[in-house]
Scaffold this motif. Structure first.
Motif, PDB file in Angstrom:
ATOM      1  N   ARG A  66      35.800  -2.075 -26.766  1.00  0.00           N
ATOM      2  CA  ARG A  66      37.031  -2.854 -26.997  1.00  0.00           C
ATOM      3  C   ARG A  66      37.209  -3.903 -25.910  1.00  0.00           C
ATOM      4  NH1 ARG A  66      42.640  -0.735 -26.268  1.00  0.00           N
ATOM      5  NH2 ARG A  66      44.006  -1.631 -27.856  1.00  0.00           N
ATOM      6  N   GLN A  67      37.016  -3.486 -24.655  1.00  0.00           N
ATOM      7  CA  GLN A  67      37.198  -4.413 -23.546  1.00  0.00           C
ATOM      8  C   GLN A  67      36.105  -5.478 -23.551  1.00  0.00           C
ATOM      9  OE1 GLN A  67      39.895  -4.372 -21.280  1.00  0.00           O
ATOM     10  NE2 GLN A  67      39.018  -6.431 -20.987  1.00  0.00           N
ATOM     11  N   LYS A  68      34.894  -5.095 -23.922  1.00  0.00           N
ATOM     12  CA  LYS A  68      33.789  -6.055 -23.963  1.00  0.00           C
ATOM     13  C   LYS A  68      34.081  -7.150 -24.991  1.00  0.00           C
ATOM     14  CE  LYS A  68      28.733  -6.242 -24.315  1.00  0.00           C
ATOM     15  NZ  LYS A  68      28.502  -6.616 -22.896  1.00  0.00           N
ATOM     16  N   LEU A  69      34.614  -6.757 -26.135  1.00  0.00           N
ATOM     17  CA  LEU A  69      34.963  -7.743 -27.167  1.00  0.00           C
ATOM     18  C   LEU A  69      36.122  -8.621 -26.700  1.00  0.00           C
ATOM     19  CD1 LEU A  69      34.646  -5.532 -30.373  1.00  0.00           C
ATOM     20  CD2 LEU A  69      33.267  -7.539 -29.819  1.00  0.00           C
ATOM     21  N   ALA A  70      37.097  -8.020 -26.027  1.00  0.00           N
ATOM     22  CA  ALA A  70      38.237  -8.788 -25.523  1.00  0.00           C
ATOM     23  C   ALA A  70      37.762  -9.846 -24.521  1.00  0.00           C
ATOM     24  CB  ALA A  70      39.260  -7.855 -24.868  1.00  0.00           C
ATOM     25  N   ASP A  71      36.855  -9.463 -23.634  1.00  0.00           N
ATOM     26  CA  ASP A  71      36.327 -10.411 -22.649  1.00  0.00           C
ATOM     27  C   ASP A  71      35.501 -11.499 -23.341  1.00  0.00           C
ATOM     28  OD1 ASP A  71      37.487  -8.859 -20.694  1.00  0.00           O
ATOM     29  OD2 ASP A  71      35.637  -7.785 -20.178  1.00  0.00           O
ATOM     30  N   HIS A  72      34.730 -11.093 -24.327  1.00  0.00           N
ATOM     31  CA  HIS A  72      33.857 -12.051 -25.021  1.00  0.00           C
ATOM     32  C   HIS A  72      34.675 -13.145 -25.723  1.00  0.00           C
ATOM     33  CE1 HIS A  72      30.426 -13.541 -27.338  1.00  0.00           C
ATOM     34  NE2 HIS A  72      31.200 -13.483 -28.415  1.00  0.00           N
ATOM     35  N   TYR A  73      35.764 -12.736 -26.356  1.00  0.00           N
ATOM     36  CA  TYR A  73      36.562 -13.690 -27.126  1.00  0.00           C
ATOM     37  C   TYR A  73      37.735 -14.273 -26.346  1.00  0.00           C
ATOM     38  CZ  TYR A  73      34.069 -12.332 -31.372  1.00  0.00           C
ATOM     39  OH  TYR A  73      33.096 -12.108 -32.322  1.00  0.00           O
ATOM     40  N   GLY A  74      38.006 -13.742 -25.162  1.00  0.00           N
ATOM     41  CA  GLY A  74      39.145 -14.232 -24.389  1.00  0.00           C
ATOM     42  C   GLY A  74      40.466 -13.846 -25.000  1.00  0.00           C
ATOM     43  N   ILE A  75      40.558 -12.600 -25.476  1.00  0.00           N
ATOM     44  CA  ILE A  75      41.788 -12.115 -26.100  1.00  0.00           C
ATOM     45  C   ILE A  75      42.170 -10.782 -25.469  1.00  0.00           C
ATOM     46  CG2 ILE A  75      41.335 -13.276 -28.293  1.00  0.00           C
ATOM     47  CD1 ILE A  75      40.283 -10.664 -29.409  1.00  0.00           C
ATOM     48  N   GLU A  76      43.318 -10.247 -25.849  1.00  0.00           N
ATOM     49  CA  GLU A  76      43.783  -8.971 -25.334  1.00  0.00           C
ATOM     50  C   GLU A  76      43.126  -7.822 -26.111  1.00  0.00           C
ATOM     51  OE1 GLU A  76      45.775  -8.533 -22.701  1.00  0.00           O
ATOM     52  OE2 GLU A  76      45.704 -10.719 -22.445  1.00  0.00           O
ATOM     53  N   PRO A  77      42.929  -6.666 -25.460  1.00  0.00           N
ATOM     54  CA  PRO A  77      42.348  -5.519 -26.171  1.00  0.00           C
ATOM     55  C   PRO A  77      43.089  -5.148 -27.451  1.00  0.00           C
ATOM     56  CG  PRO A  77      42.314  -5.115 -23.813  1.00  0.00           C
ATOM     57  CD  PRO A  77      43.093  -6.391 -24.008  1.00  0.00           C
ATOM     58  N   LYS A  78      44.431  -5.224 -27.432  1.00  0.00           N
ATOM     59  CA  LYS A  78      45.181  -4.884 -28.642  1.00  0.00           C
ATOM     60  C   LYS A  78      44.914  -5.884 -29.763  1.00  0.00           C
ATOM     61  CE  LYS A  78      49.428  -7.314 -27.219  1.00  0.00           C
ATOM     62  NZ  LYS A  78      50.877  -7.166 -26.949  1.00  0.00           N
ATOM     63  N   GLU A  79      44.546  -7.111 -29.379  1.00  0.00           N
ATOM     64  CA  GLU A  79      44.222  -8.115 -30.385  1.00  0.00           C
ATOM     65  C   GLU A  79      42.852  -7.860 -31.011  1.00  0.00           C
ATOM     66  OE1 GLU A  79      46.849 -11.751 -28.365  1.00  0.00           O
ATOM     67  OE2 GLU A  79      44.678 -11.652 -28.047  1.00  0.00           O
ATOM     68  N   VAL A  80      41.991  -7.149 -30.263  1.00  0.00           N
ATOM     69  CA  VAL A  80      40.707  -6.732 -30.832  1.00  0.00           C
ATOM     70  C   VAL A  80      40.950  -5.839 -32.043  1.00  0.00           C
ATOM     71  CG1 VAL A  80      38.623  -5.346 -30.429  1.00  0.00           C
ATOM     72  CG2 VAL A  80      39.436  -6.943 -28.675  1.00  0.00           C
ATOM     73  N   ASP A  81      41.902  -4.904 -31.904  1.00  0.00           N
ATOM     74  CA  ASP A  81      42.218  -3.995 -33.010  1.00  0.00           C
ATOM     75  C   ASP A  81      42.743  -4.762 -34.219  1.00  0.00           C
ATOM     76  OD1 ASP A  81      41.503  -1.926 -31.346  1.00  0.00           O
ATOM     77  OD2 ASP A  81      43.565  -1.547 -30.677  1.00  0.00           O
ATOM     78  N   LEU A  82      43.545  -5.797 -33.983  1.00  0.00           N
ATOM     79  CA  LEU A  82      44.078  -6.591 -35.097  1.00  0.00           C
ATOM     80  C   LEU A  82      42.956  -7.348 -35.810  1.00  0.00           C
ATOM     81  CD1 LEU A  82      47.359  -8.047 -33.531  1.00  0.00           C
ATOM     82  CD2 LEU A  82      47.142  -6.206 -35.216  1.00  0.00           C
ATOM     83  N   LEU A  83      42.030  -7.899 -35.024  1.00  0.00           N
ATOM     84  CA  LEU A  83      40.900  -8.604 -35.647  1.00  0.00           C
ATOM     85  C   LEU A  83      40.036  -7.649 -36.458  1.00  0.00           C
ATOM     86  CD1 LEU A  83      39.631 -11.101 -32.920  1.00  0.00           C
ATOM     87  CD2 LEU A  83      40.718 -11.661 -35.091  1.00  0.00           C
ATOM     88  N   GLN A  84      39.848  -6.448 -35.932  1.00  0.00           N
ATOM     89  CA  GLN A  84      39.041  -5.483 -36.664  1.00  0.00           C
ATOM     90  C   GLN A  84      39.690  -5.122 -37.999  1.00  0.00           C
ATOM     91  OE1 GLN A  84      38.042  -1.968 -34.468  1.00  0.00           O
ATOM     92  NE2 GLN A  84      36.653  -1.182 -36.039  1.00  0.00           N
ATOM     93  N   SER A  85      41.011  -5.116 -38.043  1.00  0.00           N
ATOM     94  CA  SER A  85      41.712  -4.765 -39.289  1.00  0.00           C
ATOM     95  C   SER A  85      41.521  -5.822 -40.374  1.00  0.00           C
ATOM     96  CB  SER A  85      43.209  -4.580 -39.013  1.00  0.00           C
ATOM     97  OG  SER A  85      43.855  -5.837 -38.757  1.00  0.00           O
ATOM     98  N   ILE A  86      41.146  -7.028 -39.976  1.00  0.00           N
ATOM     99  CA  ILE A  86      40.936  -8.097 -40.959  1.00  0.00           C
ATOM    100  C   ILE A  86      39.717  -7.795 -41.826  1.00  0.00           C
ATOM    101  CG2 ILE A  86      40.313 -10.532 -41.245  1.00  0.00           C
ATOM    102  CD1 ILE A  86      41.957 -11.142 -38.765  1.00  0.00           C
ATOM    103  N   GLY A  87      38.673  -7.247 -41.208  1.00  0.00           N
ATOM    104  CA  GLY A  87      37.459  -6.949 -41.958  1.00  0.00           C
ATOM    105  C   GLY A  87      36.622  -8.193 -42.187  1.00  0.00           C
ATOM    106  N   LYS A  88      35.480  -7.988 -42.846  1.00  0.00           N
ATOM    107  CA  LYS A  88      34.594  -9.100 -43.188  1.00  0.00           C
ATOM    108  C   LYS A  88      35.216  -9.916 -44.312  1.00  0.00           C
ATOM    109  CE  LYS A  88      30.176  -8.270 -43.532  1.00  0.00           C
ATOM    110  NZ  LYS A  88      28.889  -7.661 -43.914  1.00  0.00           N
TER     111      LYS A  88
END
Length: 579
Positions: free
Chosen positions: A203-225
């Motif tokens: 989660r943190q690796k994705l947050a750092d990669h995209y420059g977003i907050e960890p909680k926002e990683v979860d929101l992006l994941q909920s979008i799906g492909k």
């Protein structure tokens, strides 16, 4: 099949092997590099890589380990990784048979493929090298097998081990990483790394990669492909993307990071463009049908019709929409490798041929036979093709037959030669209708043996509406009940969709009583329904020819062996045939 990156391995191998053969024949001088590869071949291969994928070979070659070959095939292999493993249990028996047959025919390929008790591991680089040195190889047959071995996501463990499979991140990192080729390779490498990390670490690796907050990683994941677009009606719903409540609320929140908002808006824009592109392309298929059948509808195009896409990206317009498809499996004689007969029913739900057995499609199997019934429509001759078989993968030679009653069959042609369309014009009488279709596979082995049918559709077809006589009439009577009017009114929009044509009103009874009495009662009931329907349709009734038929007990849809079945046989059917 859509996994073009793997197909390209075979294409590149063909490029290199053909180049070698041509130069061997001519005896031309060849400049040789330090590592033993042909510089001239490298240039041509690099050109082909650049042409196919926009690969900057010079830039990518810097990532090749010291001492390793830098020919284009090796560089291309770098994009895919070295060894790839799939779970052995993820392959069907037919897959294993095809693999063993390939290794029997080309035993040298066994040096690149290791089969253990649980896994099958392919050394892609070694496989490519051996194949390039194999004379007269059947590239298509080999490609059908190798695709199942080099796609980890086809294995059960591949999906289970990566929590981001099927998510926004799989699509963005693994499939559609933007920027240079190095960025795309890095994205794929990062996606593979995620499954080895603890959830919080990933989660943190994705947050750092995209420059977003960890909680926002979860929101992006909920979008799906991005959803696969199967038909025009779905495309129209997707053209105005709205994600979940939490994602939409985050877009309005001033505390949400700008990068998160940019990623979501980019995803929405991509979905909107994909949907609009499908809608634009489907208009051509619709226009082609209306050009051949200009009087099918009234001036309005109606809501019933829909355009569908098959696994070969062919678009086919069906004026009866979801009613166009076969509804029931009557009989299935599975050929060798045959599975999942129910997968051939209703609307097509596959956009990609996985090359594996799939419950969403029926694999008839070699020499298998599949018989389907159309219950709410019927097959009839229109201008142009009349039947379309949504077959996954290669078009396998298949005999197609039609029947009115499921007993007497009319052979109308063979599906082969790259088209799944059949025109029944030369085999039937005008206005003749059929309720059954039978597909018999001819023995033509491929990756998955036998025809792989996702759906079968009547391109034109006739609208069939079944009315329960118990709702319309008292027992043994032909005067309509008061509630019959509201029931018939519900049918008017569907009839209006056809616009012009012929309405056939057919009465049917059970076998209680004499055949003569039943025939007379069924005709009287059909006449009562037709008279009221003409009144309700008002002026539009004159746009149709009308036929009244009383079949008595001669066309049962269930055995007359119980009260329930006899009730099914007491019915009035409307058959609306287009012009």
């Amino acid at each position: 099949m859509k996994q073009s990156i793997y197909i390209a391995v075979v294409l590149l191998t063909l490029i290199f092997s053909c180049k070698h053969k041509e130069e061997d024949k001519t005896g031309a001088d060849v400049e040789t590099t330090v590592d033993g590869t042909d510089a001239q071949d490298d240039d041509e291969g690099a050109s082909k890589l650049d042409e196919l994928f926009g690969v900057d070979v010079d830039e990518l070659s810097k990532r090749v380990p010291a001492g390793a070959s830098k020919d284009p095939a090796s560089i291309f292999t770098l994009m895919m990784g070295g060894e790839v493993s799939v779970d052995k249990s993820s392959l069907s028996k037919s897959d294993m048979d095809a693999l063993e047959a390939m290794l029997d025919t080309y035993p040298d390929l066994g040096q690149a493929i290791v089969i253990s008790d649980t896994k099958i591991t392919t050394d892609v680089s070694k496989f490519t090298l051996i194949l390039s040195q194999t004379e007269g190889a059947d590239l298509k047959a080999i490609n059908d097998v190798i695709q199942k071995l080099v796609s980890p996501l086809n294995s059960k463990n591949g999906k289970a081990n990566n929590p981001y499979a099927g998510s926004f991140f799989e699509e963005d990192l693994k499939e559609h990483s933007s920027g240079s080729i190095l960025n795309r390779v890095a994205g794929k490498e990062m996606y593979q790394e995620l499954k080895a990390l603890e959830p919080e670490e990933a989660r943190q690796k994705l947050a750092d990669h995209y420059g977003i907050e960890p909680k926002e990683v979860d929101l992006l994941q909920s979008i799906g492909k991005q959803p696969a677009i199967l038909n025009e009606k779905q495309a129209r719903k997707l053209a105005n993307p709205v994600y979940g409540k939490e994602v939409e609320a985050a877009l309005e929140d001033t505390k949400t990071s700008a990068n998160f908002k940019a990623l979501v808006h980019k995803s929405k824009e991509k979905q909107r463009k994909n949907a609009e592109r499908f809608i634009k392309e489907s208009s051509s298929a619709r226009a082609a049908f209306f050009k051949l059948n200009p009087s099918w509808y009234s001036e309005q195009s109606g809501e019933m019709g829909n355009t569908y896409r098959d696994t070969r990206d062919q678009l086919i317009y069906l004026p009866l929409g979801e009613r166009s498809f076969a509804d029931e499996v009557v009989m299935f004689e599975a050929g060798r490798g045959g599975l999942y007969p129910e997968g051939a029913l209703h609307e097509p739900d596959l956009l990609e041929d996985t090359g594996q057995a799939n419950p969403q499609m029926c694999n008839i199997g070699l020499k298998g036979v599949l018989t389907l019934q159309f219950t709410d429509n019927a097959i009839t001759d229109v201008n142009g093709p009349d039947l379309y078989v949504f077959e996954s993968g290669a078009i396998e030679p298949t005999i197609l037959e039609l029947s009115k009653d499921g007993s007497n069959w009319l052979e109308v042609g063979k599906i082969e030669g790259g088209t799944a369309m059949v025109d029944i014009h030369d085999f039937v009488e005008p206005g003749e209708t059929f309720n059954y279709v039978r597909l018999t596979d001819l023995e033509t082995p491929s990756g998955v043996p036998g025809a792989d049918v996702d759906a079968v559709a009547a391109i034109g077809g006739a609208l069939r509406l079944n009315l329960d006589s118990s709702v319309l009439f008292e027992f043994g009577k032909y005067d309509l009940r008061p509630e019959a009017e509201s029931l018939l009114k519900e049918l008017l929009p569907q009839i209006a969709e056809i616009g012009k044509g012929t309405i056939v009103v057919e009465g049917h009874t059970d076998n209680v009583g004499s055949a003569q009495a039943n025939s007379r009662l069924s005709e009287q009931r059909a006449n009562s329904v037709g008279t009221l329907l003409k009144t309700l349709m008002k002026g539009t009734a004159t746009q149709f020819k009308w036929e009244i038929r009383g079949h008595g007990d001669r066309q049962p849809i269930a055995p007359n062996d119980s009260d329930e079945n006899r009730q099914k046989n007491r019915r009035v059917e409307l058959l609306i045939l287009p012009n």
